[in-house]
Motif scaffolding. Structure first.
Motif, short mmCIF file in Angstrom:
data_model
loop_
_atom_site.label_atom_id
_atom_site.label_comp_id
_atom_site.label_asym_id
_atom_site.label_seq_id
_atom_site.Cartn_x
_atom_site.Cartn_y
_atom_site.Cartn_z
N GLY A 1 101.76 77.63 -39.61
CA GLY A 1 102.47 76.52 -38.97
C GLY A 1 103.80 77.00 -38.44
O GLY A 1 104.70 77.34 -39.20
N SER B 1 109.93 73.95 -40.03
CA SER B 1 109.94 74.39 -41.42
C SER B 1 109.44 75.83 -41.54
O SER B 1 110.04 76.64 -42.26
N ASP C 1 99.39 76.94 -34.18
CA ASP C 1 98.28 76.56 -33.29
C ASP C 1 98.76 75.91 -31.99
O ASP C 1 97.98 75.73 -31.06
N GLU C 2 100.02 75.53 -31.91
CA GLU C 2 100.51 75.01 -30.63
C GLU C 2 100.74 76.21 -29.71
O GLU C 2 100.93 77.33 -30.18
N ARG D 1 111.60 68.94 -32.71
CA ARG D 1 110.76 67.79 -32.39
C ARG D 1 111.56 66.50 -32.12
O ARG D 1 111.16 65.70 -31.26
N LYS E 1 113.64 61.29 -27.63
CA LYS E 1 115.04 60.96 -27.30
C LYS E 1 115.41 61.68 -26.00
O LYS E 1 114.91 61.33 -24.94
N VAL F 1 95.05 78.89 -38.44
CA VAL F 1 94.46 79.43 -39.66
C VAL F 1 93.33 78.47 -40.04
O VAL F 1 93.56 77.26 -40.15
N THR G 1 102.29 73.33 -42.46
CA THR G 1 101.35 72.82 -41.45
C THR G 1 101.77 71.48 -40.86
O THR G 1 101.10 70.97 -39.96
N ARG H 1 103.74 63.26 -30.65
CA ARG H 1 104.00 64.19 -31.76
C ARG H 1 104.42 65.56 -31.25
O ARG H 1 105.30 66.18 -31.81
N ASP I 1 106.77 68.56 -43.61
CA ASP I 1 106.01 67.30 -43.54
C ASP I 1 104.70 67.32 -44.33
O ASP I 1 104.19 66.27 -44.69
N SER J 1 111.11 64.54 -42.36
CA SER J 1 112.41 64.67 -41.72
C SER J 1 112.79 66.12 -41.51
O SER J 1 112.27 67.03 -42.16
N VAL J 2 113.73 66.31 -40.60
CA VAL J 2 114.27 67.63 -40.32
C VAL J 2 114.93 68.21 -41.58
O VAL J 2 114.73 69.36 -41.92
N PHE K 1 118.41 61.05 -42.64
CA PHE K 1 117.58 60.86 -41.46
C PHE K 1 118.43 60.17 -40.40
O PHE K 1 119.43 59.55 -40.73
N TRP K 2 118.02 60.26 -39.15
CA TRP K 2 118.74 59.50 -38.13
C TRP K 2 117.76 59.00 -37.08
O TRP K 2 116.63 59.47 -36.99
C1 LIG Z 1 108.92 62.23 -31.76
C2 LIG Z 1 109.50 62.61 -33.08
C3 LIG Z 1 110.82 62.27 -33.37
C4 LIG Z 1 111.39 62.62 -34.59
N1 LIG Z 1 112.69 62.28 -34.84
C5 LIG Z 1 113.26 62.66 -36.00
C6 LIG Z 1 114.63 62.38 -36.27
O1 LIG Z 1 115.31 61.74 -35.48
N2 LIG Z 1 115.16 62.82 -37.43
C7 LIG Z 1 114.44 63.54 -38.34
O2 LIG Z 1 114.98 63.94 -39.38
N3 LIG Z 1 113.13 63.81 -38.12
C8 LIG Z 1 112.53 63.39 -36.98
N4 LIG Z 1 111.21 63.68 -36.76
C9 LIG Z 1 110.45 64.36 -37.82
C10 LIG Z 1 110.64 65.87 -37.79
O3 LIG Z 1 110.51 66.33 -36.48
C11 LIG Z 1 109.60 66.50 -38.70
O4 LIG Z 1 109.83 66.02 -40.00
C12 LIG Z 1 109.67 68.01 -38.66
O5 LIG Z 1 109.40 68.49 -37.38
C13 LIG Z 1 108.71 68.61 -39.66
O6 LIG Z 1 108.65 69.99 -39.50
P1 LIG Z 1 107.41 70.82 -40.06
O7 LIG Z 1 107.66 72.22 -39.66
O8 LIG Z 1 107.18 70.48 -41.47
O9 LIG Z 1 106.14 70.24 -39.29
P2 LIG Z 1 105.75 70.31 -37.78
O10 LIG Z 1 106.94 70.21 -36.94
O11 LIG Z 1 104.65 69.32 -37.61
O12 LIG Z 1 105.15 71.77 -37.60
C14 LIG Z 1 103.94 72.18 -38.15
C15 LIG Z 1 103.24 73.09 -37.16
O13 LIG Z 1 102.11 73.68 -37.79
C16 LIG Z 1 101.01 73.65 -36.90
N5 LIG Z 1 99.78 73.78 -37.69
C17 LIG Z 1 99.20 72.84 -38.47
N6 LIG Z 1 98.08 73.34 -39.07
C18 LIG Z 1 97.96 74.63 -38.65
C19 LIG Z 1 97.02 75.67 -38.91
N7 LIG Z 1 95.99 75.49 -39.73
N8 LIG Z 1 97.20 76.85 -38.30
C20 LIG Z 1 98.26 77.05 -37.47
N9 LIG Z 1 99.19 76.12 -37.20
C21 LIG Z 1 99.04 74.92 -37.78
C22 LIG Z 1 101.21 72.33 -36.19
O14 LIG Z 1 100.47 72.25 -35.01
C23 LIG Z 1 102.71 72.35 -35.95
O15 LIG Z 1 103.02 73.07 -34.80
C24 LIG Z 1 110.62 63.33 -35.55
C25 LIG Z 1 109.28 63.66 -35.27
C26 LIG Z 1 108.73 63.31 -34.05
C27 LIG Z 1 107.30 63.67 -33.76
#
Ligand SMILES: Cc1cc2nc3c(=O)[nH]c(=O)nc-3n(C[C@H](O)[C@H](O)[C@H](O)COP(=O)(O)OP(=O)(O)OC[C@H]3O[C@@H](n4cnc5c(N)ncnc54)[C@H](O)[C@@H]3O)c2cc1C
Ligand code: FES
Lengths: 107, 405
Positions: B9, B13, B35-36, B43, B48, B81, B108, B129, B277, B293-294, B321-322
């Motif tokens: 992922g 994170s 995978d993106e 994000r 925004k 993966v 992920t 998303r 997440d 959240s971020v 969060f915001w």
């Molecule tokens: C439109 C939007 C607005 C947001 N606004 C806020 C905000 O204002 N404040 C805030 O705190 N949070 C906000 N968030 C939430 C925040 O963006 C997420 O909590 C954060 O991005 C989580 O990060 P992450 O790395 O855990 O997950 P993700 O950002 O989802 O990244 C995980 C990545 O892993 C990839 N992946 C999944 N499975 C696999 C696999 N098997 N093999 C390879 N890759 C894989 C996914 O495709 C993705 O690219 C928002 C989210 C969105 C969608």
């Protein structure tokens, strides 16, 4: 492109050509400048993109909005009169040559 | 060559884990698999600034390729993966390769919860998303006139604000009797309903969506269980997320509303950590906490990197969060669930106030509206366990900062 000099916490200098319209935070992250975290991606919500703008430049910048000022009151490093959040400074031609120093802690 | 630490992922994170491994002193190989089709990006701006056309894609990308290379972080994109072989300590990739790992990180993330009604797959219906989603939405929005947002949560409301500012006719359909009901108190919900209505958005509460109608495969209307029908040429579905736990489940890791981790981001396998997440964190009391959240992505990422290096770096800070809607910034800290008293401080009419949440007299959360200073103070109060009494919060002459001493 607008040339900006970032001075990292350990004193090393990085000169970066920042595209106009980009924030100084975005350019720093993109180029891997040490000393800026920019966690919230520029929403003025994390205060981890704190920088000190060199005196001569500080007064030329548009004034900070209330929200930025309130976040600045809560940065992890020392708050100085020249403190700004780098995500709120957009590169424009009149900033060419500006120097910003980065604090040793952001969070 | 030594097997790398593999991070599944390439989101905020996953990238955080990679960079924190370097600051923890790990100098072995790191492989980030995403995978993106693109490098890790921020994000939050998707609903925004980016959607509003205030930024381009390169500005959202967290690190340019050269910055990753400098830290010797290898990132492969467009590859997923597909399975974890814990015994062999290897992962299987969608391009057919098998990759051994020295340590494994599951970052992920989550995906948009699908709308379980007929018509949800019509053209013109979008979840918000990914960068790719947003690109397609931005194009569709240009041509759209009537927009229906299903779900009055943060993402739906942020989108509604952007669409309304572009002069679109916007309707928000929320099944509950108020907006953002899962996370804020009624006064905050009411404030936001009014804010959106003031900007010309129709906010329909208690509106349970029953189905979507289409003409020639394109969405034309959304109907609710009580028989109402809302014309639409663009529909955004924002009804929450589903954590991506399938990979972990198939590998036999404990999952319950997320990949279960402890305060140091460790899963039930000592070679595997998880962050962001996709996780549900077991709190000392035994309850599970899932945050989207971020802050969680970043802090758990730091914990996960430390854990792989054999160190404990628990994530214990109060959640924050915001959300940005129009010119109003909501900043939340703490968890308000289970509150028994709320105090409103500041000027609601002036759009500058904060809501303090208490349980049994103890401060548990603050929602600050255009009051960044109160929010930041709240972080300190909650992180350091300072006391603030409801009477103090209620007293406009009480200096909040004095509660810090
Ligand atoms: C439109 C939007 C607005 C947001 N606004 C806020 C905000 O204002 N404040 C805030 O705190 N949070 C906000 N968030 C939430 C925040 O963006 C997420 O909590 C954060 O991005 C989580 O990060 P992450 O790395 O855990 O997950 P993700 O950002 O989802 O990244 C995980 C990545 O892993 C990839 N992946 C999944 N499975 C696999 C696999 N098997 N093999 C390879 N890759 C894989 C996914 O495709 C993705 O690219 C928002 C989210 C969105 C969608
Ligand atoms: S990047 Fe978060 S406040 Fe500047």
């Amino acid at each position: 492109m607008v040339m900006i000099t970032y001075i990292e916490p350990n004193g090393s200098e990085q000169q970066i050509d920042v595209p106009e319209g980009w924030s100084l935070m975005q350019a720093a992250l993109s180029n891997g400048v040490e000393g800026i975290e920019g966690e919230c991606g520029g929403s003025c919500a994390c205060a981890t993109c704190h920088c000190y703008v060199d005196d001569t430049w500080a007064e030329r910048l548009p004034a900070a909005a209330d929200n930025e000022l309130e976040m600045l009151d809560n940065v992890a490093a020392e708050r100085r009169p020249t403190s700004r959040l780098s995500c709120q400074i957009k590169a424009s031609a009149d900033l060419a040559g500006m120097v910003v120093r980065l604090p040793d802690v952001q969070s | 060559m030594n097997a790398p630490i593999v991070i599944v992922g390439a989101g905020q994170s996953g990238l955080q884990v990679a960079e924190s491994l370097r600051s923890e002193g790990y100098d072995g190989p790191i492989l980030l698999v995403g995978d993106e089709p693109c490098l890790p990006y921020h994000r939050p701006p998707l609903s925004k600034a980016y959607l509003a056309g205030e930024a381009d894609e390169a500005q959202l990308t967290i690190r340019a390729p050269a910055a990753l290379a400098k830290k010797q972080i290898e990132c492969v994109t467009g590859v997923s993966v597909v399975a974890i072989d814990r015994e062999a300590r290897a992962v299987h990739l969608s391009d057919g390769r098998t990759q051994a790992y020295a340590g494994l990180v599951l970052a992920t993330g989550s995906r948009a919860r699908p709308l379980p009604v007929p018509g949800a797959d019509l053209a013109g219906v979008f979840a918000l998303r990914t960068l790719d989603d947003t690109r397609r939405i931005a194009t569709a929005l240009e041509a759209a006139r009537t927009v229906v947002v299903i779900g009055g949560g943060f993402i739906g409301l942020e989108f509604a604000a952007v669409a309304a500012k572009q002069g679109k006719q916007v309707t928000v359909l929320e099944a509950a009797d108020r907006l953002m009901a899962r996370v804020v108190a009624p006064p905050v919900s009411d404030f936001y309903a009014r804010l959106h209505r003031d900007h010309g958005v129709a906010v329909e509460l208690g509106a349970q969506v029953a189905g979507l109608d289409g003409v020639a495969g394109r969405v034309s209307a959304v109907s609710t269980a009580d028989g109402r029908r809302f014309a639409a040429d663009l529909v955004i579905v924002g009804i929450g997320i589903v954590p991506n736990t399938e990979l972990a489940e198939a590998a036999g890791l404990t999952c319950e509303r997320g990949i279960v981790v402890d305060e140091c981001a460790r899963t039930t396998d000592t070679q595997i950590v998880a962050s962001g997440d996709c996780t549900a964190r077991r709190l000392p009391g035994g309850a599970l906490l899932r945050l989207e959240s971020v802050q969680n992505a970043v802090e758990q990422g730091k914990s996960a990197a430390a854990a792989l290096m054999g160190r404990e770096r628990p994530f214990a800070a109060a959640p924050w969060f915001w959300s940005d809607q129009y010119d109003v910034k909501l900043q939340m800290v703490g968890l308000s669930a289970g509150y028994d008293e709320v105090v409103i401080r500041g000027e609601v009419e002036a759009r500058r106030f904060s809501v303090f949440y208490f349980r049994a007299g103890a401060l548990i959360a603050i929602d600050a509206i255009n009051e960044a200073g109160v929010h930041m103070l709240g972080r300190k109060l909650l992180d350091k366990g300072h006391r603030l009494a409801p009477e103090q919060a209620r007293d406009p002459h009480f200096e909040l900062a004095s509660a810090l001493t």
